[in-house]
Scaffold this motif. Structure first.
Motif, PDB file in Angstrom:
ATOM      1  N   THR A 183     -28.539  44.210   8.939  1.00  0.00           N
ATOM      2  CA  THR A 183     -27.188  44.529   8.492  1.00  0.00           C
ATOM      3  C   THR A 183     -26.834  43.505   7.417  1.00  0.00           C
ATOM      4  O   THR A 183     -27.303  42.358   7.477  1.00  0.00           O
ATOM      5  N   CYS A 184     -26.016  43.917   6.459  1.00  0.00           N
ATOM      6  CA  CYS A 184     -25.860  43.085   5.256  1.00  0.00           C
ATOM      7  C   CYS A 184     -25.079  41.805   5.512  1.00  0.00           C
ATOM      8  O   CYS A 184     -25.249  40.815   4.813  1.00  0.00           O
ATOM      9  N   GLY A 185     -24.159  41.854   6.502  1.00  0.00           N
ATOM     10  CA  GLY A 185     -23.376  40.663   6.816  1.00  0.00           C
ATOM     11  C   GLY A 185     -22.192  40.427   5.897  1.00  0.00           C
ATOM     12  O   GLY A 185     -21.449  39.467   6.086  1.00  0.00           O
ATOM     13  N   LYS A 186     -22.006  41.259   4.892  1.00  0.00           N
ATOM     14  CA  LYS A 186     -20.877  40.999   3.994  1.00  0.00           C
ATOM     15  C   LYS A 186     -20.059  42.222   3.595  1.00  0.00           C
ATOM     16  O   LYS A 186     -19.063  42.083   2.891  1.00  0.00           O
ATOM     17  N   CYS A 187     -20.448  43.422   4.027  1.00  0.00           N
ATOM     18  CA  CYS A 187     -19.580  44.575   3.742  1.00  0.00           C
ATOM     19  C   CYS A 187     -18.346  44.466   4.649  1.00  0.00           C
ATOM     20  O   CYS A 187     -18.310  43.650   5.570  1.00  0.00           O
ATOM     21  N   LYS A 188     -17.333  45.297   4.407  1.00  0.00           N
ATOM     22  CA  LYS A 188     -16.079  45.140   5.170  1.00  0.00           C
ATOM     23  C   LYS A 188     -16.288  45.358   6.664  1.00  0.00           C
ATOM     24  O   LYS A 188     -15.594  44.788   7.492  1.00  0.00           O
ATOM     25  N   TYR A 189     -17.270  46.197   7.017  1.00  0.00           N
ATOM     26  CA  TYR A 189     -17.525  46.462   8.435  1.00  0.00           C
ATOM     27  C   TYR A 189     -18.220  45.265   9.091  1.00  0.00           C
ATOM     28  O   TYR A 189     -17.854  44.837  10.178  1.00  0.00           O
ATOM     29  N   CYS A 190     -19.217  44.749   8.400  1.00  0.00           N
ATOM     30  CA  CYS A 190     -19.929  43.590   8.947  1.00  0.00           C
ATOM     31  C   CYS A 190     -18.991  42.399   9.160  1.00  0.00           C
ATOM     32  O   CYS A 190     -18.996  41.796  10.225  1.00  0.00           O
ATOM     33  N   VAL A 191     -18.189  42.101   8.168  1.00  0.00           N
ATOM     34  CA  VAL A 191     -17.368  40.895   8.273  1.00  0.00           C
ATOM     35  C   VAL A 191     -16.268  41.028   9.329  1.00  0.00           C
ATOM     36  O   VAL A 191     -15.790  40.024   9.851  1.00  0.00           O
TER      37      VAL A 191
ATOM     38  N   LEU B  89     -21.602  49.705  11.812  1.00  0.00           N
ATOM     39  CA  LEU B  89     -21.113  50.620  10.771  1.00  0.00           C
ATOM     40  C   LEU B  89     -21.502  50.137   9.371  1.00  0.00           C
ATOM     41  O   LEU B  89     -21.036  50.698   8.369  1.00  0.00           O
ATOM     42  N   CYS B  90     -22.319  49.090   9.297  1.00  0.00           N
ATOM     43  CA  CYS B  90     -22.693  48.462   8.011  1.00  0.00           C
ATOM     44  C   CYS B  90     -23.042  49.504   6.949  1.00  0.00           C
ATOM     45  O   CYS B  90     -23.773  50.450   7.197  1.00  0.00           O
ATOM     46  N   GLU B  91     -22.520  49.283   5.762  1.00  0.00           N
ATOM     47  CA  GLU B  91     -22.777  50.218   4.663  1.00  0.00           C
ATOM     48  C   GLU B  91     -24.227  50.176   4.206  1.00  0.00           C
ATOM     49  O   GLU B  91     -24.697  51.099   3.543  1.00  0.00           O
TER      50      GLU B  91
HETATM   51 ZN    ZN Z   1     -22.738  45.379   6.174  1.00  0.00          ZN
END
Ligand code: ZN
Length: 346
Positions: A98-106, A112-114
């Motif tokens: 998971t990216c760790g920085k999209c609005k869902y991750c943060v 729900l990570c983009e």
């Molecule tokens: Zn993400």
């Protein structure tokens, strides 16, 4: 001596409605921040079955190796991996990265990570002797948890755990688990571990007996009794209902009726169709209808803790060796498996 590659077997999904094909391949050297795991146990999920049977769209990566409930031993670490060493016992879930920085991750909704990379769909999964993983996305298995139990923490326990978490389950709540399959039987135990009074609803007496044995206070056979009437009679209404029935949307409408004021209906199984709910009752009783998809790494780590404490004993059927994967899938397809099939590699 430097090992550049590891030769091993993987069970490939090549085309829908055909058995998986076991082939030898070269597994890659782990890159920066990555680890190569030697798979020890892998859970066989309905999602994989639906993918193989062509009910779900094929994975973007084809052919691929499915399997996303993985327990394994760290075999080799890549550059930059600080917290893991060869021999460590870890799990890897559907959340390969998971990216760790999209609005869902943060905001803590990494499921729900983009830019989610899914194990077994975008990259090779765990129906194999080895699997590549990001060090950031594997979690250590606590001592005392056997290999065959660990995969459950990556899905079949984490899913009900997260559903109860977002529904705000607390001690003393009445929790009805509607559908006592592999996930449901874990849900009974997780709710019990949280101090809730648990009601299990199903149409199979064998599953209800198991639910009782695992801590359900009441069981209701929905063939013989009206579950709504019975839940209202026994408890005055449920605080939380986990709806896991994958086939019949009418059970979702029924469940709504069995909630007390302020109760939460959590959608976990997703049958096709539309729900029809009475708006006035919905409003005046301030009921909530929420969906819960999957889980985050937090839910996996809590699930591992529940396993280590012995508060959840997943209901599993063990198959031995990668060669047994097609048999496990077949048995699951025919509904012959009690709980979750788990392939134990050696
Ligand atoms: Zn993400």
């Amino acid at each position: 001596m430097v090992i550049y590659m590891v030769r091993g077997k993987g069970a490939f999904f090549v085309e829908p409605k055909k058995p998986l094909q076991i082939k030898e391949i070269d597994f890659p050297e782990p890159g920066y921040g990555e680890v190569l795991l030697k798979v020890k146990a892998v859970g066989v999920c309905h999602t994989d079955l639906a993918t193989i049977d062509g009910e779900f769209p094929p994975p973007p990566l084809m052919p691929t190796i499915l399997g996303h409930e993985i327990a394994g031993e760290v075999f080799k670490i890549g550059e930059g991996v600080k917290d893991l060493k060869p021999g460590d016992r870890v799990v890897l879930s559907w959340l390969w990265h998971t990216c760790g920085k999209c609005k869902y991750c943060v905001r803590g909704d990494e499921h729900l990570c983009e830019y989610l990379i899914e194990t077994g769909r975008h990259v090779y999964g765990g129906y194999a002797e080895y699997v590549l993983a990001k060090a950031s996305h594997v979690l250590k298995i606590p001592e005392g948890v056997p290999w065959e139990y660990a995969p459950a923490a990556t899905d079949a326990i984490a899913t009900p755990f997260k559903a109860l978490r977002i529904a705000g389950a607390k001690e003393g709540d009445v929790v009805a688990v509607w559908g006592a399959g592999a996930l449901g039987l874990n849900a009974v135990q997780v709710a019990k571990a949280k101090g809730c009074d648990v009601i299990a609803v199903d149409v199979a007496d064998s599953k209800l007996e198991k639910a009782k044995e695992l801590g359900a206070k009441y069981t209701i056979n929905a063939w013989r009794e009206d579950p709504v009437k019975k839940i209202l009679e026994l408890t005055g209404g449920a605080d939380i209902i986990l709806q896991l029935v994958p086939t019949d949307v009418r059970t979702y409408e029924q469940a709504f009726e069995a909630l007390r004021k302020g109760g939460r209906l959590v959608l976990i199984g997703y049958p096709p169709g539309k729900m029809c709910l009475p708006v006035i009752e919905w409003g005046l009783a301030e009921k909530k209808v929420i969906a819960s998809l999957a889980f985050t790494r937090y839910d996996i780590s809590e699930s591992l803790r529940l396993l280590a404490q012995g508060k959840v004993k997943p209901v599993i059927t063990v198959y031995r060796g990668l060669e047994s994967i097609n048999k496990a899938l077949d048995d699951l397809r025919q509904g012959k498996v009690l709980g979750r099939p788990v392939v134990l590699m050696d």
